[in-house]
Design a protein around this motif. Structure first.
Motif, mmCIF file in Angstrom:
data_model
loop_
_atom_site.group_PDB
_atom_site.id
_atom_site.type_symbol
_atom_site.label_atom_id
_atom_site.label_comp_id
_atom_site.label_asym_id
_atom_site.label_seq_id
_atom_site.Cartn_x
_atom_site.Cartn_y
_atom_site.Cartn_z
ATOM 1 N N TYR A 283 -9.684 -16.474 -4.735
ATOM 2 C CA TYR A 283 -8.313 -16.781 -4.352
ATOM 3 C C TYR A 283 -7.369 -15.734 -4.906
ATOM 4 N N HIS A 284 -6.552 -15.166 -4.028
ATOM 5 C CA HIS A 284 -5.506 -14.247 -4.445
ATOM 6 C C HIS A 284 -4.351 -15.052 -5.023
ATOM 7 N N GLN A 403 -9.267 -33.932 -3.018
ATOM 8 C CA GLN A 403 -9.138 -32.888 -4.033
ATOM 9 C C GLN A 403 -9.496 -31.492 -3.529
ATOM 10 N N ASP A 404 -9.988 -31.366 -2.294
ATOM 11 C CA ASP A 404 -10.414 -30.056 -1.803
ATOM 12 C C ASP A 404 -10.195 -29.959 -0.299
ATOM 13 N N LEU A 405 -10.305 -28.741 0.225
ATOM 14 C CA LEU A 405 -10.013 -28.498 1.633
ATOM 15 C C LEU A 405 -10.994 -29.190 2.569
ATOM 16 N N ARG A 431 -0.674 -26.845 -0.848
ATOM 17 C CA ARG A 431 -0.388 -28.225 -1.243
ATOM 18 C C ARG A 431 -1.474 -28.773 -2.171
ATOM 19 N N LEU A 432 -2.721 -28.466 -1.868
ATOM 20 C CA LEU A 432 -3.825 -28.941 -2.705
ATOM 21 C C LEU A 432 -3.755 -28.349 -4.109
ATOM 22 N N ARG A 433 -3.467 -27.052 -4.209
ATOM 23 C CA ARG A 433 -3.348 -26.441 -5.534
ATOM 24 C C ARG A 433 -2.184 -27.031 -6.314
ATOM 25 N N GLY A 442 -11.669 -24.879 -2.957
ATOM 26 C CA GLY A 442 -12.683 -24.704 -1.927
ATOM 27 C C GLY A 442 -12.136 -24.013 -0.694
ATOM 28 N N TRP A 443 -13.009 -23.793 0.270
ATOM 29 C CA TRP A 443 -12.581 -23.191 1.526
ATOM 30 C C TRP A 443 -13.448 -23.716 2.649
#
Length: 471
Positions: A283-284, A403-405, A431-433, A442-443
């Protein structure tokens, strides 16, 4: 398996890589979805007599020199235009929709991905109304020399593309009602030293601001979009001052009547293909997935290289240099050049990159997004346009423990439409972060095909199946 290095993307990075390979006797293949080489900057002006003055004199000269250099080695490159990559396998194969609208299989020993970037979507109330568009889309209309917006146009967002497009619009005869830069003028001024690492680019920016001032186009700093209104199309735009975290001061909001709003909040790498190929990402800090790349432009799979904006947003000149470095790495792997010679040439390219990177530090600093922008959408604002998922549905999923994508996708269907999350995943991951406090949420691995395919693409497959059954 083809012995030619395969280059996906015929922009500055891909062209420069093909040139570097040819200089050392290695032929290559370039696959690009456009009808000509040059990248996104050359998309649009296809009619006779349309000039490239929108590029600016310095960069136009640089690109024209690249094209001339490419023409000298053109016989060493198999150029496949109008060919869109729609998927890939981890390791050694890609699939593309070719000019005949047939799915074609490309194998490779060495691959360079230079697929570029796409615009970041920022949802706010009314952003799906006709008349609201991305800044890059509006610029493409200008470059075509065919279409320009009717009535009053407002430009909002952040970054140097805002005044550039405003100047282009005005020169094209459109009415520009105002330009609204979310960053404060004081914050931009603090980055002057970094911006002076590329003095000509800095002067170009001042020249654009001077042009807007001379022609009465107001430039507002520290202001951004809050919402837009209209029945079947855009009618009014609500703007307000932003603080340093981009929280809108609604007590000081103002209305602007306009028929077109162009919104530009920067770009993010096109990583759908690198994700599908299972390359490693991180993650950037600016909230997007970025493939891992080493000093030779190698990905987590050493025979797959990345160059241009797909590996970091640094502009066209940096893209050319990164493409040449990737080509040097491929040449080393093929034994076409020695390690010491490759390292020496790479050092020359890295020296040219340094001032560009220092300049980009200044740009990245003043265009850094504020997290308060996440609060702009109302409960009924659509976040995922493909599946019509609203902010209320996203909020409900978060309140229920998502909690994750991947879990958010299963709960709400975000990213399950044709665009596979290009429009909505950025907001959802932000929003999740914010909600979880975790950097890694996650992705979502894109599925095949990356873009919709026409039925004609399966004609050859159907014919083969029929013949097999008859036999």
């Amino acid at each position: 398996m083809s012995s030619r290095p395969l280059i996906v993307g015929g922009g500055p990075a891909g062209m420069a890589a093909a040139i570097e390979l040819a200089k050392h006797g290695v032929a290559s293949t370039i696959v690009d979805e456009a009808s000509r080489l040059g990248g996104v900057l050359y998309r649009g002006p296809l009619r006779q007599g349309v000039t490239l003055d929108y590029l600016g004199e310095r960069y136009r000269d640089s690109m024209q020199a690249l094209h001339k250099e490419f023409e000298r080695i053109r016989s060493a490159v198999d150029v496949r235009l109008n060919t869109r990559v729609v998927g890939g396998e981890a390791g050694n194969a890609l699939y593309a929709l070719n000019e005949q609208e047939q799915v074609e299989h490309f194998s490779y020993e060495h691959l360079l991905l230079s697929a570029g970037c796409h615009e970041r979507s920022v949802p706010f109330p009314g952003w799906t109304l006709p008349g609201v568009m991305m800044l890059g889309g509006l610029q493409l209309q200008i470059k075509s020399g065919v279409v320009k917006p009717l009535g009053r146009t407002v430009i909002a967002g952040t970054g140097p593309l805002l005044p550039l497009v405003a100047c282009q619009l005005h020169r094209a005869g459109a009415e520009v009602a105002g330009v609204y830069e979310a960053c404060s003028f004081g914050r931009i001024a603090k980055e002057t030293l970094a911006l002076l690492n590329k003095p000509q680019l800095f002067l170009d920016g001042l020249s654009m601001l001077g042009y807007l001032k001379r022609h009465g186009v107001p430039m507002h700093y520290g202001m951004g979009v809050v919402a837009v209104q209209g029945q079947s199309e855009l009618q009014d735009i609500t703007l307000a001052p932003y603080d340093s975290n981009w929280k809108a001061d609604l007590a000081r909001q103002q209305q602007v009547v306009a028929e077109t709003l162009a919104v530009g909040y920067g770009f993010i790498p096109r990583t759908q293909l690198t994700q599908q190929m299972d390359l490693q990402h991180d993650y950037h800090a600016d909230g997007y997935l970025k493939p891992l790349i080493n000093e030779w432009q190698q990905s987590s799979q050493s025979h797959i290289h990345l160059a241009g904006d797909i590996g970091g947003l640094r502009g066209g000149e940096a893209a050319m240099l990164s493409g040449r470095i990737a080509a040097l790495s491929i040449l080393r792997q093929r034994g076409a050049i020695g390690d010491n010679e490759a390292a020496s040439i790479r050092q020359q390219y890295l020296g040219k990159l340094q001032s560009i990177l220092r300049f980009r530090v200044g740009i990245d600093s003043f265009t850094e997004r504020g997290s308060a922008q996440l609060a702009l959408p109302d409960a009924d604002t659509v976040i995922c346009r493909c599946e019509h998922v609203t902010r209320k549905e996203v909020d409900t999923a978060l309140s229920q423990g998502v909690q994750d994508l991947i879990s958010l996708k299963m709960r709400t269907r975000v990213s399950m439409g044709d665009c596979q999350g290009k429009m909505c995943v950025g907001y959802c991951s932000d929003r999740l972060r914010e909600h979880t406090g975790k950097a890694d949420i996650g992705w979502i691995r894109p599925r095949f095909p990356l873009d919709p395919l026409p039925f004609s693409a399966f004609a050859a497959i159907a014919t083969t199946d029929t013949l097999t059954e008859e036999v």
